[in-house]
Design an enzyme around this catalytic site. Sequence first.
Site, PDB file in Angstrom:
ATOM      1  N   ASP A  95       0.809  -1.219   0.000  1.00 58.48           N
ATOM      2  CA  ASP A  95       0.000   0.000   0.000  1.00 58.48           C
ATOM      3  C   ASP A  95       0.838   1.263   0.000  1.00 58.48           C
ATOM      4  O   ASP A  95       0.336   2.348   0.266  1.00 58.48           O
ATOM      5  CB  ASP A  95      -0.936   0.009   1.221  1.00 58.48           C
ATOM      6  N   CYS A  98       5.098  -0.109   2.790  1.00 59.86           N
ATOM      7  CA  CYS A  98       5.726  -1.391   3.112  1.00 59.86           C
ATOM      8  C   CYS A  98       7.043  -1.247   3.863  1.00 59.86           C
ATOM      9  O   CYS A  98       7.340  -2.048   4.754  1.00 59.86           O
ATOM     10  CB  CYS A  98       5.912  -2.235   1.849  1.00 59.86           C
ATOM     11  N   HIS A 204       9.488  -3.048  -3.166  1.00 57.76           N
ATOM     12  CA  HIS A 204       8.799  -3.619  -2.012  1.00 57.76           C
ATOM     13  C   HIS A 204       9.773  -4.111  -0.948  1.00 57.76           C
ATOM     14  O   HIS A 204      10.837  -4.653  -1.250  1.00 57.76           O
ATOM     15  CB  HIS A 204       7.926  -4.792  -2.458  1.00 57.76           C
TER      16      HIS A 204
END
Length: 226
Positions: A95, A98, A204
């Site tokens: 979102d 992370c 990420h």
Amino acid sequence: MSESLRNASGSSSSSLNSSFQDTEDDQTIASILAEEESLKEENRLGKRLSHLNSIPHTPRVNGEIPDVNDATQDHGMLSERLVTYGLTELQMEGDGNCQFRALADQLFGNPEYHKHVRRQVIKQLKHHKKLYESYVPMEYKSYLKKMKKSGEWGDHVTLQAAADRFEAKICLVTSFRDTYYIEILPTNKRLTRELWLSFWSEVHYNSLYSTGDVPSRAPKKKYWLF
């Protein structure tokens, strides 16, 4: 107490609980931080992977984001490395928070404290501008304003600020071909803990654990690319 009063009391209690969770009360965070024994790992990961050669860390803002195919391929490479070292990812929600979720998971055992972690990082960046501004290729106030927003991706500047703020060595196992292990040390060199994160394709971060020791908590939303 009448039924209506009981209902009102229950409703009020529920509202207070919800408000408490939403605002992530700093007193509760402070209480968690005070529980040194529950926060500090025995550095089993650090001992096991002490043979890895890290590269010097240079704070920087996010670079070019790879396309989905390249990112997926890179995560496959990272997964192979993690298997080799007996590590497993606890996956964080994709979102935009992370990095802060992964840090919160390592610090507090709960990725939902990501807002608190972001606030602390912003305080560090704001109060120690001279440490970080040379790494930010934009007007520094604009950078801080952008980074305050929930959902704004963390970068290597915020990682350095987190290491400094929490006096932590942040250990990154990455998907990069030549720089698969990066150690981020606090500027003052005082270490109180180690935090282990995975990082792939500039997109990420996840929280790392020894295989078999991964906690059962799971994110509520979809993972990045999963």
